[in-house]
Design an enzyme around this catalytic site. Structure first.
Site, PDB file in Angstrom:
ATOM      1  N   PRO A 136     -19.177   1.107  -1.183  1.00 58.96           N
ATOM      2  CG  PRO A 136     -19.644   2.743  -2.782  1.00 58.96           C
ATOM      3  CD  PRO A 136     -19.261   1.319  -2.629  1.00 58.96           C
ATOM      4  CD  GLU A 175     -24.916   2.896 -11.099  1.00 58.81           C
ATOM      5  OE1 GLU A 175     -25.538   3.200 -10.073  1.00 58.81           O
ATOM      6  OE2 GLU A 175     -24.114   3.666 -11.681  1.00 58.81           O
ATOM      7  NE  ARG A 186       1.225  -1.906   8.144  1.00 56.61           N
ATOM      8  CZ  ARG A 186       1.148  -1.553   9.406  1.00 56.61           C
ATOM      9  NH1 ARG A 186       0.045  -1.763  10.069  1.00 56.61           N
ATOM     10  NH2 ARG A 186       2.169  -0.994  10.007  1.00 56.61           N
ATOM     11  CG  ASP A 242       2.442   1.527  12.304  1.00 57.45           C
ATOM     12  OD1 ASP A 242       3.429   2.253  12.287  1.00 57.45           O
ATOM     13  OD2 ASP A 242       2.114   0.761  11.391  1.00 57.45           O
TER      14      ASP A 242
HETATM   15  N1  ADE Z   1     -16.109   0.801  -4.177  1.00 54.49           N
HETATM   16  C1  ADE Z   1     -16.247   2.063  -4.623  1.00 54.49           C
HETATM   17  N2  ADE Z   1     -16.030   2.956  -3.684  1.00 54.49           N
HETATM   18  C2  ADE Z   1     -15.724   2.254  -2.539  1.00 54.49           C
HETATM   19  C3  ADE Z   1     -15.400   2.607  -1.206  1.00 54.49           C
HETATM   20  N3  ADE Z   1     -15.353   3.877  -0.796  1.00 54.49           N
HETATM   21  N4  ADE Z   1     -15.181   1.623  -0.328  1.00 54.49           N
HETATM   22  C4  ADE Z   1     -15.247   0.319  -0.704  1.00 54.49           C
HETATM   23  N5  ADE Z   1     -15.551  -0.077  -1.946  1.00 54.49           N
HETATM   24  C5  ADE Z   1     -15.794   0.879  -2.869  1.00 54.49           C
END
Ligand code: ADE
Length: 418
Positions: free
Chosen positions: A87, A114, A152, A167
């Protein structure tokens, strides 16, 4: 393409790589996917792969087992692009996917808890990618999402390559709605046009739906979309040599140049413009332009460089703006929407994005007018439907692009795959 996934939960991936479209691609050898169990590279009897975070917090994947797994891959298959779904990464877009689809070997590190030891990231990770601003329990699902989107785009993976091209997002627009049997479900009918068998009408309906959805839900996508496939009528470009301003700001006529004819024809051909008008009232100038075009479309140039001839065939020499508008109207059975362009800011002018949006719902052909010399004469603005605000660089006191560049930049904003 080769893909290697390092994960502490290898079973999680099994059905993903053996089922549906991806499963078929793997079977047919279009993509080679290996899964490595991170625990096989752990130390000690407990097969430890994580430990408490220094400074407090949850568990963190240790650098050592990750490095061992990665070195194993490097020593058997050579280096690849190391991706860590997280994230904290940059948010994935179709452009990220298109870039990844050209790699030979992608190596995914699936994080958990974490995260992973930052020292490993610093040393080995090429790209940290987030699949969106939300947090999942691990990297396996993001990893699968990235592999799915990338695979793809590989030749042969999706049966009909046209399906990929058409697409959502590929052209930067949202997709139209889809329906299947039965044609009446709980009293709700499928839109009649889809049952008509009229391919042209179906195509028009689908384009209109895609436009409506994009304008309503994701207007932000429009700046980067190629809107040409969604226009009801064609787009035209005119290079105006009269009436234009001279350096003193007086109304005059500019000379036609070979460079403009060549380069703007090529731009128009590249972006799908229907015709490129070279407007000059001077007969000798029209004759000269015609001679250049003839050389490349029918003379020696046509065999020397047929690609150039293909572009120059779009050019049409014409004496005035009025005649150009009439020509387009005759061809399209509707008066074109005329957009004048300028390098100077004018009151009442419109931002290019607003023009792009309005073209999608106008149902009219569009004619872009570009002025040579010191720009279009005042009279031209008064007969135009809109004036597009200038293309601007980051420098405030200098704006002096060649008209060839102004055409290319404008065409790319409206009709480029961006
Ligand atoms: N691992 C946990 N959440 C994630 C996300 N939103 N994007 C990529 N990897 C992740």
């Amino acid at each position: 393409m080769k893909v290697t996934i390092i994960t502490a939960f290898p079973d999680f991936m099994d059905s993903f790589i053996s089922t549906s479209i991806l499963g078929r691609a793997v079977k047919e050898g279009l993509i080679d996917i290996s899964i490595l169990d991170l625990r096989s590279y752990s130390q000690g009897n407990y097969r430890q792969i994580d430990d408490y975070a220094f400074g407090g917090g949850g568990m963190v994947l240790m650098a050592e087992p990750l490095q061992k797994a990665l070195h194993h891959i490097f020593s058997t298959h050579g280096r690849g692009k190391v991706i860590f779904p997280s994230p904290q990464g940059g948010v994935m877009t179709q452009q990220t996917v298109e870039t990844l689809s050209t790699a030979q070997h992608l190596i995914f590190i699936c994080g958990h808890y974490e995260g992973i030891d930052e020292r490993f990231c610093d040393q080995y990770v090429d790209l940290e990618i987030s699949i969106g601003d939300y947090v999942l329990t691990g990297g396996e699902i993001p990893c699968m999402a990235i592999i799915d989107a990338v695979s793809r785009l590989l030749p042969g993976v999706v049966g009909k390559e046209q399906a990929v091209i058409e697409d959502s997002f590929y052209r930067g627009m949202l997709d139209h709605p889809h329906y299947t049997r039965p044609s009446s479900w709980k009293g709700i009918e499928v839109p009649e046009v889809l049952l008509s068998g009229d391919k042209k009408a179906i195509g028009k309906w689908r384009r209109e739906q895609a436009v409506q959805r994009t304008l309503a839900r994701r207007p932000d996508l429009l700046s980067r979309a190629n809107i040409m496939p969604y226009l009801d009528k064609s787009a035209y470009v005119a290079l105006v040599h009269h009436p234009v301003l001279d350096r003193k700001g007086e109304s005059s006529t500019a000379a036609v140049t070979g460079l403009d004819i060549h380069d703007i024809s090529r731009t128009c051909r590249t972006y799908g413009i229907k015709r490129f008008f070279i407007i000059t009232p001077i007969k000798s100038q029209r004759d000269m332009a015609r001679e250049i075009m003839h050389h490349w479309t029918e003379g020696y140039g046509a065999t020397f460089n047929p690609l150039r001839g293909e572009a120059l065939k779009l050019a049409k020499i014409i004496p005035s703006i009025e005649k150009t508008i009439a020509w387009v109207e005759e061809k399209e059975k509707v008066k074109p929407y005329v957009i004048a362009t300028t390098a100077k800011f004018r009151s009442g002018s419109t931002h290019w994005m607003e023009l792009k949006k309005s073209l999608l719902t106008l149902n009219k052909p569009v004619l872009f007018l570009f002025g040579t010399s010191w720009g279009l004469d005042e009279d031209v603005f008064s007969i135009s439907d809109s004036t597009m605000q200038p293309i601007r660089g980051g420098i405030n006191d200098y704006n002096h692009l060649s008209v060839r560049n102004a055409v290319a930049i404008t065409m790319d904003r409206f009709f480029g795959f961006r």
